[in-house]
Design an enzyme around this catalytic site. Structure first.
Site, PDB file in Angstrom:
ATOM      1  N   GLY A 187      53.930 102.098  28.518  1.00 42.99           N
ATOM      2  CA  GLY A 187      53.802 101.020  27.555  1.00 42.99           C
ATOM      3  C   GLY A 187      52.367 100.519  27.502  1.00 42.99           C
ATOM      4  O   GLY A 187      51.563 100.759  28.404  1.00 42.99           O
ATOM      5  N   CYS A 188      52.051  99.791  26.441  1.00 45.22           N
ATOM      6  CA  CYS A 188      50.680  99.312  26.261  1.00 45.22           C
ATOM      7  C   CYS A 188      50.309  98.260  27.313  1.00 45.22           C
ATOM      8  O   CYS A 188      49.264  98.368  27.959  1.00 45.22           O
ATOM      9  CB  CYS A 188      50.493  98.759  24.853  1.00 45.22           C
ATOM     10  SG  CYS A 188      51.756  97.581  24.328  1.00 45.22           S
ATOM     11  N   TYR A 189      51.156  97.265  27.497  1.00 41.03           N
ATOM     12  CA  TYR A 189      50.876  96.258  28.517  1.00 41.03           C
ATOM     13  C   TYR A 189      50.772  96.872  29.916  1.00 41.03           C
ATOM     14  O   TYR A 189      49.828  96.564  30.666  1.00 41.03           O
ATOM     15  CB  TYR A 189      51.944  95.172  28.515  1.00 41.03           C
ATOM     16  CG  TYR A 189      51.839  94.144  27.418  1.00 41.03           C
ATOM     17  CD1 TYR A 189      50.707  93.342  27.278  1.00 41.03           C
ATOM     18  CD2 TYR A 189      52.888  93.935  26.533  1.00 41.03           C
ATOM     19  CE1 TYR A 189      50.615  92.381  26.280  1.00 41.03           C
ATOM     20  CE2 TYR A 189      52.818  92.970  25.540  1.00 41.03           C
ATOM     21  CZ  TYR A 189      51.681  92.198  25.414  1.00 41.03           C
ATOM     22  OH  TYR A 189      51.606  91.226  24.433  1.00 41.03           O
ATOM     23  N   THR A 224      49.886  99.800  30.818  1.00 37.00           N
ATOM     24  CA  THR A 224      48.656 100.585  30.969  1.00 37.00           C
ATOM     25  C   THR A 224      47.496  99.697  31.407  1.00 37.00           C
ATOM     26  O   THR A 224      46.782 100.005  32.369  1.00 37.00           O
ATOM     27  CB  THR A 224      48.315 101.300  29.650  1.00 37.00           C
ATOM     28  OG1 THR A 224      49.351 102.242  29.334  1.00 37.00           O
ATOM     29  CG2 THR A 224      46.984 102.033  29.755  1.00 37.00           C
ATOM     30  N   ILE A 256      42.299  97.030  26.750  1.00 43.89           N
ATOM     31  CA  ILE A 256      42.505  98.290  26.031  1.00 43.89           C
ATOM     32  C   ILE A 256      42.771  98.009  24.554  1.00 43.89           C
ATOM     33  O   ILE A 256      43.057  96.881  24.158  1.00 43.89           O
ATOM     34  CB  ILE A 256      43.701  99.099  26.594  1.00 43.89           C
ATOM     35  CG1 ILE A 256      45.020  98.322  26.394  1.00 43.89           C
ATOM     36  CG2 ILE A 256      43.485  99.484  28.038  1.00 43.89           C
ATOM     37  CD1 ILE A 256      46.272  99.140  26.704  1.00 43.89           C
TER      38      ILE A 256
END
Length: 344
Positions: free
Chosen positions: A147-149, A151, A310
């Protein structure tokens, strides 16, 4: 390589097209849909005119079996049913949803409120945090893209937990994201009138990325812990800034933590350790696959402040997926991803 993309009409799918279009080892990119078969893609997204001026195709296992890599960029709950017929029939599969990340299916049901994927395929999937799991990614048939968070949160904190420089039992992660993280389906919370000039918290203590972060901490450091993790919506399109707080162990300084991060990521081209706080921000990574890290000790409280930044659509989704593909195909990790961030 011949590439298939399922779910190309989402923001993550569009970023896959943007990067794969300039990937030197990609010969063809075909797009698949469950709802818009036959629609010319550029009629939906004019910025792709003359680039992907092709009709969307129906999702069929026999057709997808002929591809080298198939990316699935769909909402959670879709690939748990969509991908099983494709496993083992030819293509490498990279799933950008959350359906294959959590090894405990009961946790998936609890946090995602959906029916989980088959147990054997979840066990077979490899968690695609590239900088930490490249050896397993090399031979993976099915990759669960992080997931983005997670990462941003994991890249910034894992080295410090692994080296016992911070206490993970009191780890608090405070994360903020741009609106694109919610996808391109309109909703009340992502409507311009609701998000403009508004900074809000959501899913308080209930975000589905909590068990993913905890699982990864245990996976890569051997430490079993529970975290406090909350997310906020910022009125901007792209970017995630994760700020973590944790007590430091005795004798640890800012220099100690910075050196640990630098040593951990010295051979990883997409992680940049920043020592000047004034240049840490989402605009410094926008449109790129970079993750910027910054850390500082608060001597007054004996806690560390740990920052990870990011682009949620690139390093948090499509870019990391392509980075994983490069590892699978024994290509340099920067292949097709070596772009300068869009600072303005």
């Amino acid at each position: 390589m011949k590439i298939g993309i399922i779910g190309a009409t989402g923001y993550g799918g569009l970023e896959l097209i943007r990067f794969l279009h300039n990937h030197p080892e990609v010969k063809t990119i075909d797009l698949f849909t469950s709802s818009s078969e036959g629609v010319i893609f550029s009629s939906m997204f004019g910025h792709l005119l003359n680039i992907k001026d092709i009709p969307l195709q129906k999702i069929e296992a026999d057709t997808l079996a002929n591809y080298d890599v198939v990316f699935a960029s769909t909402p959670s709950g879709v690939t748990s049913e969509l991908l099983p017929p494709l496993v083992g029939i030819g293509p490498k599969l990279i799933d950008l949803s959350g359906d294959y990340r959590l090894k405990d299916l009961k946790q998936y049901e609890e946090w995602y409120k959906k029916t989980p994927a088959p147990q054997n395929l979840v066990e077979q999937s490899v968690y695609g945090l590239t900088e930490w799991n490249a050896e397993q990614i090399k031979d993976a048939t099915l990759i669960a893209n992080p997931g983005c968070y997670p990462t941003a949160a994991l890249l910034s904190t894992l080295p410090l937990i692994k080296e016992s420089l911070i206490d993970p039992n009191f780890l608090i992660i405070d994360a903020k994201s741009g609106v694109s993280g919610a996808g391109n389906k309109p909703s009340k919370t992502t409507h311009f009138s609701e998000t403009n000039e508004n900074f809000s918290i959501y899913k308080i203590n209930e975000h589905q990325h909590i068990p993913e972060i905890e699982q990864a901490i245990e996976m890569f450091t051997g430490v079993k812990t529970t975290i406090t993790f909350n997310t906020h919506l910022v009125p901007m399109t792209r970017g995630i800034l994760s700020t973590a707080y944790a007590p430091i162990t005795e004798g640890v300084t800012t220099a100690t933590l910075t050196e640990c991060l630098m040593e951990t990521y010295k051979d990883h081209p997409f992680v940049r350790v920043i020592t000047d706080a004034s240049i840490v921000g989402t605009s410094r990574v926008k449109g790129s696959n970079y993750c910027d890290l910054f850390v500082k000790v608060d001597e007054r409280t004996n806690r560390a402040t740990i920052v990870g930044v990011i682009d949620n659509l690139v390093k948090g989704a499509a870019g990391q997926a392509i980075q994983n593909m490069n590892v699978q195909m024994n290509l340099p990790q920067k292949t097709g991803l070596d772009v300068v961030p869009l600072f303005i």
